[in-house]
Design an enzyme around this catalytic site. Structure first.
Site, short mmCIF file in Angstrom:
data_model
loop_
_atom_site.label_atom_id
_atom_site.label_comp_id
_atom_site.label_asym_id
_atom_site.label_seq_id
_atom_site.Cartn_x
_atom_site.Cartn_y
_atom_site.Cartn_z
NE ARG A 38 13.01 7.30 -9.65
CZ ARG A 38 13.76 7.40 -8.63
NH1 ARG A 38 13.95 8.76 -8.11
NH2 ARG A 38 14.04 6.50 -7.83
CE LYS A 198 31.57 -2.17 1.09
NZ LYS A 198 31.89 -0.94 1.99
N GLY A 355 18.93 0.76 -7.94
CA GLY A 355 19.66 1.75 -8.86
C GLY A 355 20.65 1.40 -9.84
N GLY A 378 16.28 2.60 -2.89
CA GLY A 378 15.95 2.16 -1.36
C GLY A 378 14.68 1.41 -1.07
C1 3PG Z 1 15.22 7.97 -4.53
O1 3PG Z 1 15.59 8.52 -5.49
O2 3PG Z 1 15.46 6.73 -4.38
C2 3PG Z 1 13.83 8.31 -3.69
O3 3PG Z 1 13.34 9.64 -4.22
C3 3PG Z 1 14.16 8.41 -2.32
O4 3PG Z 1 15.07 9.50 -2.29
P1 3PG Z 1 15.70 9.46 -0.65
O5 3PG Z 1 16.62 8.50 -0.55
O6 3PG Z 1 16.48 10.72 -0.70
O7 3PG Z 1 14.69 9.51 0.25
MG MG Z 2 17.87 7.02 -2.78
#
Ligand code: 3PG
Ligand code: MG
Length: 397
Positions: A38, A198, A355, A378
Site C-alpha cells: 500500500r 461463506k 484480502g 471491503g
Molecule cells: C482496509 O484496510 O481495508 C481499509 O483501510 C479500511 O479499513 P476499515 O475496514 O477499518 O475501515
Molecule cells: Mg478492512
C-alpha cells in the site's frame, strides 16, 4: 481516455497545502511494516505533488482504535513510508488543532508531512461537520488516493470532498480505470471467479455479478452450499444449509440473465482440516459422509481453465480451496497461473482484489502478471456488489 471523476491533470499544486487521503492501514508486526504494497502504491501521487512544489499533508487511519492509543499510532508507518518514497516524512502527533497547524505552518514547498491517525478522534467516523472544518483549515485542496477506504463515508475520506476542491490521486485514478474496464465497460465475454468460505458474506456480490458477467465460477467453501442446494451430499464439508434457497435463487437469476454458473464437478476430500493430511479426489456422487471438501478436483480445474480461455476479461475474488494449507492450494494456484499466462499472452484482462485473494495470488507467484491487483478489501467487495462508494462519488464531475 476521459474520466468521469476529477484527476490531478492540470491542477496547479505549487505552493499549495494539499491534503492527501491515503491508506496507511498496512500489516505490522512488532512495530515493523510486514507488507509495504500500500505504501508503494501511493508513492507516485506523493512524489508528483511534492516534485511540483506542493506541500503534501497525509491523512490516514490505522486500525480501529476507540480514541487515542499508542499502539495505533501512524508514526512507525510514516517512517516506513519515508524509506519507500526516499524523502523525509515529518510527523505531527495530532491531525487537527495547534499541533497540526504548527506542523503544516512549518512546511516548505515540496515537503511531506504525515498527521496522526484520524481515528483518534471519534468525529472522523461520524463525518462530523465541525471536524471536517477543522481538517479543511489545514489545506487548500483535497486529494483522495485511498480507494481501499472509499467505502467509508468518514470526514477524511468523504467529508473533505464537500469542503475543498477534490481530486482523485494517481492510484485512485488507476484503480478506478482498471475496475471500470473490468465490470462497467469491459471487453466481453467476462468471467468472474468467486471463492471464499461463506455464501452469507457474499450474497449481494453474487446477485450483482450474475447480472453483469457471462460466466461465474463459484469455488471455495461457498460452492458446497450451492452443491448441497442442488442435492449433492457434501459430508462434513463447510456448508450453510440454511442458505439453500438463496443459492437456488442466485442460480435462477443467473439463468435469467444469461450467466453460466460453473460449480465444481469433483472435489479434493480429506478427513481432517490440516495441512498435508491424506486426501483424494472424488466425484460429486461419492463424497464420503465423514469427508470434508478442501479444494476443487482435477476435472474442475480443467473446467475453470477452459472457462478462462473463453473469456476476454476476468474478475477474481476469493480462493477456490483452502489455499493456506498444502496441498489444498492446488486449484487456486492452477487457476491463478492459467489466468496469469493468458494475461501475459495478451488474451485476457485480469483484475483481482480482496484480502485473501491478494495473498493467494502472491502465494501462486503471479501477482505481478495480473493486469491489476487491488489492495482493497471491503471497498473491493462493495464495488463488486455494485454499491456506490462515498469516497469515489465525491470525486465525480
Ligand atoms: C482496509 O484496510 O481495508 C481499509 O483501510 C479500511 O479499513 P476499515 O475496514 O477499518 O475501515
Ligand atoms: Mg478492512
Amino acid at each position: 481516455m476521459t474520466n468521469s471523476f476529477r484527476t490531478l491533470d492540470g491542477v496547479d499544486v505549487k505552493g499549495k497545502r494539499v491534503l492527501v487521503r491515503v491508506d496507511l492501514n498496512v500489516p505490522m508486526d512488532g512495530g515493523k511494516v510486514t507488507d509495504a504494497t500500500r505504501l508503494e502504491r501511493i508513492a507516485p501521487t506523493i512524489t508528483e505533488i511534492s516534485d511540483k512544489g506542493g506541500k503534501v499533508i497525509l491523512l490516514a487511519h490505522f486500525g480501529r482504535p476507540k480514541g487515542r492509543d499508542d499502539k495505533n499510532s501512524l508514526k512507525p508507518v510514516a517512517a516506513a513510508l519515508a524509506d519507500v518514497i526516499k524523502k523525509p516524512v515529518a510527523f505531527a502527533d495530532d491531525c487537527v488543532g495547534d499541533v497540526a497547524a504548527k506542523a503544516v505552518g512549518a512546511m516548505k514547498d515540496g515537503d511531506v508531512l504525515c498527521l496522526e491517525n484520524t481515528r483518534f478522534h471519534s468525529a472522523e467516523e461520524k463525518n462530523d461537520p465541525a471536524f471536517v472544518a477543522e481538517l479543511a483549515k489545514l489545506g487548500d485542496i483535497w486529494v483522495n488516493d485511498a480507494f481501499s477506504a472509499a467505502h467509508r463515508a468518514h470526514a477524511s475520506t468523504e467529508g473533505l470532498g464537500h469542503k475543498l476542491p477534490a481530486y482523485a490521486g494517481r492510484t485512485m485514478q488507476a484503480e478506478l480505470d482498471a475496475l471500470g474496464n473490468a465490470l462497467d465497460a469491459p471487453t466481453k465475454p467476462v468471467i468472474a471467479i468467486v471463492g471464499g468460505a461463506k455464501v452469507s458474506s457474499k450474497i449481494d456480490l453474487l446477485e450483482n455479478l450474475v447480472t453483469k458477467v457471462d460466466a461465474l465460477v463459484i469455488g471455495g467453501g461457498m460452492a458446497n452450499t450451492f452443491l448441497h442446494a442442488q442435492g449433492v451430499k457434501v459430508g462434513k464439508s463447510l456448508c450453510e444449509k440454511d442458505l439453500a434457497t438463496t443459492a437456488l435463487r442466485i442460480i435462477d437469476k443467473a439463468e435469467a440473465s444469461g450467466c453460466a454458473i460453473i460449480l465444481p464437478v469433483d472435489a479434493i476430500v480429506a478427513f481432517h482440516f490440516a495441512a498435508n493430511t491424506p486426501s483424494h479426489a472424488y466425484g460429486l456422487d461419492a463424497i464420503p459422509d465423514e469427508g470434508m471438501i478442501l479444494d476443487v478436483g482435477p476435472q474442475s480445474i480443467e473446467r475453470i481453465n477452459s472457462a478462462i480461455d473463453d473469456a476476454a476479461t476476468l474478475v477474481w475474488n476469493g480462493p477456490v480451496g483452502a489455499f493456506e494449507m498444502t496441498p489444498f492450494d492446488r486449484g487456486t494456484v492452477a487457476g491463478a497461473k492459467h489466468a496469469a499466462a493468458r494475461t501475459k499472452a495478451k488474451k485476457l484482462i485480469s483484475v483481482a482484489g480482496g484480502g485473501d485473494t491478494v495473498a493467494a495470488l502472491n502465494h501462486a507467484g503471479v501477482a505481478d502478471d495480473f493486469s491489476y491487483i487491488s489492495t482493497a478489501g471491503g471497498a473491493f467487495l462493495e464495488w463488486m456488489e455494485g454499491k456506490p462508494l462515498p469516497g469515489v462519488e465525491v470525486l465525480k464531475k
